[in-house]
Design an enzyme around this catalytic site. Sequence first.
Site, short mmCIF file in Angstrom:
data_model
loop_
_atom_site.label_atom_id
_atom_site.label_comp_id
_atom_site.label_asym_id
_atom_site.label_seq_id
_atom_site.Cartn_x
_atom_site.Cartn_y
_atom_site.Cartn_z
N CYS A 138 11.75 37.79 -78.31
CA CYS A 138 10.64 38.03 -79.24
C CYS A 138 10.00 36.70 -79.63
O CYS A 138 10.66 35.66 -79.68
CB CYS A 138 11.17 38.75 -80.48
SG CYS A 138 9.93 39.08 -81.75
N HIS A 176 17.35 38.98 -82.22
CA HIS A 176 17.39 39.99 -83.28
C HIS A 176 16.95 41.37 -82.79
O HIS A 176 16.91 42.32 -83.57
CB HIS A 176 16.46 39.57 -84.44
CG HIS A 176 15.03 39.43 -84.05
ND1 HIS A 176 14.54 38.34 -83.37
CD2 HIS A 176 13.98 40.27 -84.21
CE1 HIS A 176 13.26 38.49 -83.15
NE2 HIS A 176 12.89 39.67 -83.64
N SER A 233 9.21 35.80 -82.48
CA SER A 233 9.85 35.29 -83.69
C SER A 233 11.01 34.36 -83.36
O SER A 233 11.27 33.39 -84.07
CB SER A 233 10.36 36.45 -84.55
OG SER A 233 9.29 37.26 -84.99
N HIS A 264 9.47 31.07 -82.76
CA HIS A 264 9.13 30.40 -84.02
C HIS A 264 10.37 29.73 -84.61
O HIS A 264 10.31 28.61 -85.13
CB HIS A 264 8.57 31.40 -85.02
CG HIS A 264 7.15 31.80 -84.76
ND1 HIS A 264 6.13 30.90 -84.61
CD2 HIS A 264 6.58 33.03 -84.63
CE1 HIS A 264 4.99 31.53 -84.39
NE2 HIS A 264 5.23 32.83 -84.40
N CYS A 315 12.95 45.80 -82.86
CA CYS A 315 11.89 44.93 -83.39
C CYS A 315 10.51 45.37 -82.92
O CYS A 315 9.78 46.03 -83.63
CB CYS A 315 12.14 43.46 -83.03
SG CYS A 315 10.88 42.35 -83.73
#
Length: 375
Positions: free
Chosen positions: A47, A69, A49, A52, A175
């Site tokens: 992902c 996640h 994220s 990041h 997610c």
Amino acid sequence: METAGKVIKCRAAVTWEANQPFSIEEVEVAPPQSQEIRVKIISTGICRSDEHALTGNMKDVTFPVILGHEGVGIVESVGEDVQDFKPGDKVIPLFIGQCDQCPSCKNPRSNFCLLNMGRTPGVMADGTTRFTCKGKQIHQFTNTSTFSEYTVLHQNNAAKIDDETPLGNVCLIGCSFTTGYGSVVNTAEVKPGSTCAVFGLGGVGLAVVIGCKLAGASRIIGIDVKKDKFERAKELGATECIAPQDCDKSIVELLLEKTGGGVDYTFECIGNIETMTSAIYSSNFAYGTTVLIGISGLSKTITFDPMMLLTGRTLKGSVFGGVKSKDFVPKLVSDYNAKKFDLDKLVSHNLTLEKINEGFELMRAGESIRTILTF
């Protein structure tokens, strides 16, 4: 199981420092403590994220860390005071937990668990981590850490799913799919016959397209600079697609013209400040709704004329589709098992854990929709 109560040694992708490649290591995973479960991860998605976090563009990430996640797995063992899970249960880890006790969980308008958010980042509720490698403590990520063959979750950060669920692409419900789909049916509450514009046709954006179609939208406009995504977007429900670089007008002007004054619902799935602003200005001035889904990163700000909202527009944000995780995820999995939507078309690459760095390069280059890692 034979491993219950014992330390498990397994493979994991460890990030030792920010902006460094993942390192496949043998890690030690401690047994679950009170109200915790240890889970064998079967598959996990890559992902944005995670990117990041990898680049230091997300708060509360402590290195070294095991990221990830968006996973699915099977309960290996449970700690004391665990009532809702047993070994062998199939579960989806939840980066947004649900305790059902805090004011936020009790409020139907919120999906942020205050108990979950109140924990010290990188460790479990008791202040320690369950991972070690080469004698060093390895921190956990968003209460999940799915880039490991085994992980430990608090029972509030897991959703039990149907036993017959095939474990593979269903990890996307952890997610990206729920984030996109939920933003349509829960946050925006898209009405039948409406017009929708989706900025960004990656995994989340395509989930938005699916949600808009199932909600009965009559017109779904997909927007992306990567035109090779258009065919798949149309297969999933987009009625037309636009590449902004090919237009002689701004995307805002074009959408206002195409819809006779503005789109009913716009969704920003990229996390880019400019496209966020375009999404707002593209919505109908009197009743348009814009939902911001993409993560923009630290220290980013957005500026727009407040009159854009005073005329009647609505601006919303949506994390994990705004849904209450433990309640919504099992229902969504049941819908997947009933073939109400197809997750396979959201997956562009399948790789082993050892090729995780390759998977991230595909994402950075914009060459993947969603990459699934298997163990």
